[in-house]
Structure formats: structure tokens, C-alpha cells
Design an enzyme around this catalytic site. Sequence first.
Site, PDB file in Angstrom:
ATOM      1  N   TYR A 137       0.836  -1.219   0.000  1.00 34.33           N
ATOM      2  CA  TYR A 137       0.000   0.000   0.000  1.00 34.33           C
ATOM      3  C   TYR A 137       0.863   1.259   0.000  1.00 34.33           C
ATOM      4  O   TYR A 137       0.496   2.257  -0.607  1.00 34.33           O
ATOM      5  CB  TYR A 137      -1.024  -0.045   1.144  1.00 34.33           C
ATOM      6  CG  TYR A 137      -2.203  -0.900   0.729  1.00 34.33           C
ATOM      7  CD1 TYR A 137      -3.212  -0.368  -0.056  1.00 34.33           C
ATOM      8  CD2 TYR A 137      -2.264  -2.249   1.036  1.00 34.33           C
ATOM      9  CE1 TYR A 137      -4.257  -1.155  -0.514  1.00 34.33           C
ATOM     10  CE2 TYR A 137      -3.293  -3.054   0.589  1.00 34.33           C
ATOM     11  CZ  TYR A 137      -4.287  -2.501  -0.182  1.00 34.33           C
ATOM     12  OH  TYR A 137      -5.318  -3.274  -0.656  1.00 34.33           O
ATOM     13  N   ARG A 196       1.791   1.856  -3.542  1.00 34.42           N
ATOM     14  CA  ARG A 196       0.674   2.401  -4.321  1.00 34.42           C
ATOM     15  C   ARG A 196       0.335   3.829  -3.896  1.00 34.42           C
ATOM     16  O   ARG A 196      -0.066   4.658  -4.707  1.00 34.42           O
ATOM     17  CB  ARG A 196      -0.529   1.468  -4.206  1.00 34.42           C
ATOM     18  CG  ARG A 196      -0.261   0.167  -4.971  1.00 34.42           C
ATOM     19  CD  ARG A 196      -1.388  -0.793  -4.890  1.00 34.42           C
ATOM     20  NE  ARG A 196      -2.665  -0.166  -5.186  1.00 34.42           N
ATOM     21  CZ  ARG A 196      -3.825  -0.583  -4.679  1.00 34.42           C
ATOM     22  NH1 ARG A 196      -3.867  -1.624  -3.867  1.00 34.42           N
ATOM     23  NH2 ARG A 196      -4.941   0.026  -4.995  1.00 34.42           N
ATOM     24  N   HIS A 228     -15.037   1.453  -2.301  1.00 31.96           N
ATOM     25  CA  HIS A 228     -13.963   0.575  -1.816  1.00 31.96           C
ATOM     26  C   HIS A 228     -12.956   1.301  -0.939  1.00 31.96           C
ATOM     27  O   HIS A 228     -11.824   0.852  -0.780  1.00 31.96           O
ATOM     28  CB  HIS A 228     -13.260  -0.104  -3.003  1.00 31.96           C
ATOM     29  CG  HIS A 228     -14.134  -1.107  -3.706  1.00 31.96           C
ATOM     30  ND1 HIS A 228     -13.886  -1.570  -4.984  1.00 31.96           N
ATOM     31  CD2 HIS A 228     -15.274  -1.740  -3.308  1.00 31.96           C
ATOM     32  CE1 HIS A 228     -14.820  -2.438  -5.333  1.00 31.96           C
ATOM     33  NE2 HIS A 228     -15.680  -2.555  -4.337  1.00 31.96           N
ATOM     34  N   ASN A 277     -15.323   2.196 -22.256  1.00 31.80           N
ATOM     35  CA  ASN A 277     -14.259   1.267 -21.888  1.00 31.80           C
ATOM     36  C   ASN A 277     -13.390   1.010 -23.115  1.00 31.80           C
ATOM     37  O   ASN A 277     -13.820   1.268 -24.238  1.00 31.80           O
ATOM     38  CB  ASN A 277     -14.876  -0.062 -21.388  1.00 31.80           C
ATOM     39  CG  ASN A 277     -13.910  -0.870 -20.536  1.00 31.80           C
ATOM     40  OD1 ASN A 277     -12.808  -1.207 -20.963  1.00 31.80           O
ATOM     41  ND2 ASN A 277     -14.319  -1.180 -19.327  1.00 31.80           N
TER      42      ASN A 277
END
Length: 252
Positions: free
Chosen positions: A71, A74, A122, A216
Site C-alpha cells: 500500500y 501504491r 472501496h 471502456n
Amino acid sequence: MFYFIDMQREKILEKLLSSKKIVFFTGAGISAESGIPTFRGEGGLWKKFKPEELANFNAFIKNPELVWEWYQYRRKIVKNAEPNLGHKTIALMQKYFDVTVVTQNVDNLHIRAGSNLVHELHGNIEKNYCIKCKKRYDYVDFNDDDKISKCECGGLIRPDVVWFGEMLPQVQFSNSENAAKNCDMIFVVGTSFLVYPAADIPIKAKISGKFLVEINLEETELTRFADVSLFGSAGIILPQLLIEFEKIKLNV
Ligand code: BJW
Ligand code: ZN
């Protein structure tokens, strides 16, 4: 009517002209052009790292240092990233519409781009909390210290993100469901549409009869449900749509 653009975009523009409330449901693809890796597909995080070793609570308890390090890695990418034209266009849309952003992303880029109403399904990678006493460590800059920190109560501090097998934040989820049910149209941008229950949100919008546009690079499980699918980069398609909309709306 709009003979200079293709039929698919014409449908979107017609719907935009009669819409007030718009939901943008976004995934990792919208941040790809900001240099943040997606999860699946070529170059995706899950190609290099195993989700079962990093993105669930048991993995964290088994090897907290490793998960924390991942983490941290990131967080550094996110900290150095800037919102791209996709995020910025969604924020600019607030000039014409009531915009709700429902995002699976944890990177803060919608908020940094200026979107005012963002539901993070999230969690948020820049926030943390103690697993024992739940004390929050929001926006603490851990970047100078790569090692995992402990709370004053002795509990481990974890990132405030939703791992596999964990419940989504209930208020954010029910607000997102309501937004999906009460909008005029929903754009689903840059998600593989594989992770539940987040993926239920666009489906709920569709079941409620809302006009659904997918943006997309490629087809997904959602494509067959979409009223219109546009294939290409969000950072190109979204600004194009806004420019085309403004041309008609402002009669220029
Ligand atoms: C572009 C582009 C460009 C690229 N322009 N486009 C079996 C069946 C069904 C469900 C399950 C199952 N087994 C388990 C489950 C449940 C599980 C789940 O859904 N698993 C599936 C993967 C199978 N879900 C959960 O566990 C959830 N919780 C839950 O269900 O709780 C219930 C419960 C709890 C307790 C007891 C009982 C019940 C929680 C899910 C949490 C997901 N967490 C992650 C990690 C977050 C933290 C972190 O960041 O580290 O969230 S996983 C990861 O996937 C991340 C993302 O938000 C999420 C979605 O990914 P996304 O955004 O779609 O990204 P990609 O990479 O997949 O796709 C990118 C797309 O962009 C692609 O389509 C590209 O083409 C496109 N793209 N560039 C436009 N420029
Ligand atoms: Zn604590």
C-alpha cells in the site's frame, strides 16, 4: 439531427439534453491515464501481485509488513499522480447537471479534480484505521516511514480500503443505490465490471429504466446491458462528449 456525429454519440447527446441528474460509476480505467495501474488485464496489478496475498484481511494478519509495503508503494504512485481529462470532464459536467460520482477507486482523483459528490465504495488509500480500537488515522502521511505503524492501543493500523470478503461502507453503498435509482442517466467508465456488490449499482440503474452508457477500451459483462457502449480512452471520449454537448447547448 446531429448529422456531424455518429449515431451512438447522437443518442447520448439527445439524452444529455433532457437530463438533469447524472451518475458516473467509475473504475480503475479512468485513472489509468493518470499513470495508476489497473487491477486486471495487461500491466494490471493482479498480474504481478496475488490478490489472495495482499487484498484480504487474513493476508494482512499473516504478513502485515508485506501488505503495508504494497500500500505504501501504491500510495506513492497516487500521491504523484494528477487527475486526467476524464476526471476533470466529470467535474466540469457539474456546470450543467447534478452529478454524483460512484467510484470503486481508492485514489482520491475525482475529489482532487473537483467533483463535489463522490461515494467511495472501496474506501480511500490515503486513510487508515486501527484494527483494534478503530481510531482513524486519516490523511496521515506515512510516506517518510515505510514500516507499518501501530496505534497507541497496540493495534495494527490498516489502510481504509475494502478487501475481498469485507462489507462495503453501508452509507456510501445505499447513497449510491439511491443515486442510481433516481438519476436520468448513468455513465459506467473504465471498469471490468467483475467485482460485486459494486457492480450491482449500474444493474440497479438499468433495472430502474435509466439510460446506461458504457465507456471502456473493450467489451465487458456490462456491454450487453448498455444502451450505448463507446470503446476508447475515457480521457479522450469524455471531453469529446462535453465539447459536443456544449456546442449544441450553447448553440455555437
Ligand atoms: C479503460 C482505460 C481507459 C483501462 N479508458 N477504460 C464469486 C462470484 C461473485 C462474487 C464473488 C465470488 N467470490 C467472491 C465474491 C465476492 C467478491 C467479488 O466480487 N469477487 C469477484 C472478483 C469474483 N467481492 C467481495 O469480496 C466484496 N465484498 C463482499 O462481497 O462482501 C460480502 C460479504 C462480506 C462478509 C461476509 C459475507 C459477505 C468486496 C470487494 C472489494 C474489492 N476490493 C478491490 C481492492 C480495493 C483495495 C485496493 O485498491 O487495494 O477493489 S479489488 C479491485 O477490483 C479494486 C477495484 O475497485 C475492483 C474493481 O476493479 P475495476 O475498477 O473494475 O478495475 P479493473 O482493473 O478490473 O478494470 C479496469 C477496466 O478499465 C478494464 O475493463 C479496462 O478495459 C478499462 N480501461 N484503461 C477506459 N483509459
Ligand atoms: Zn487502536
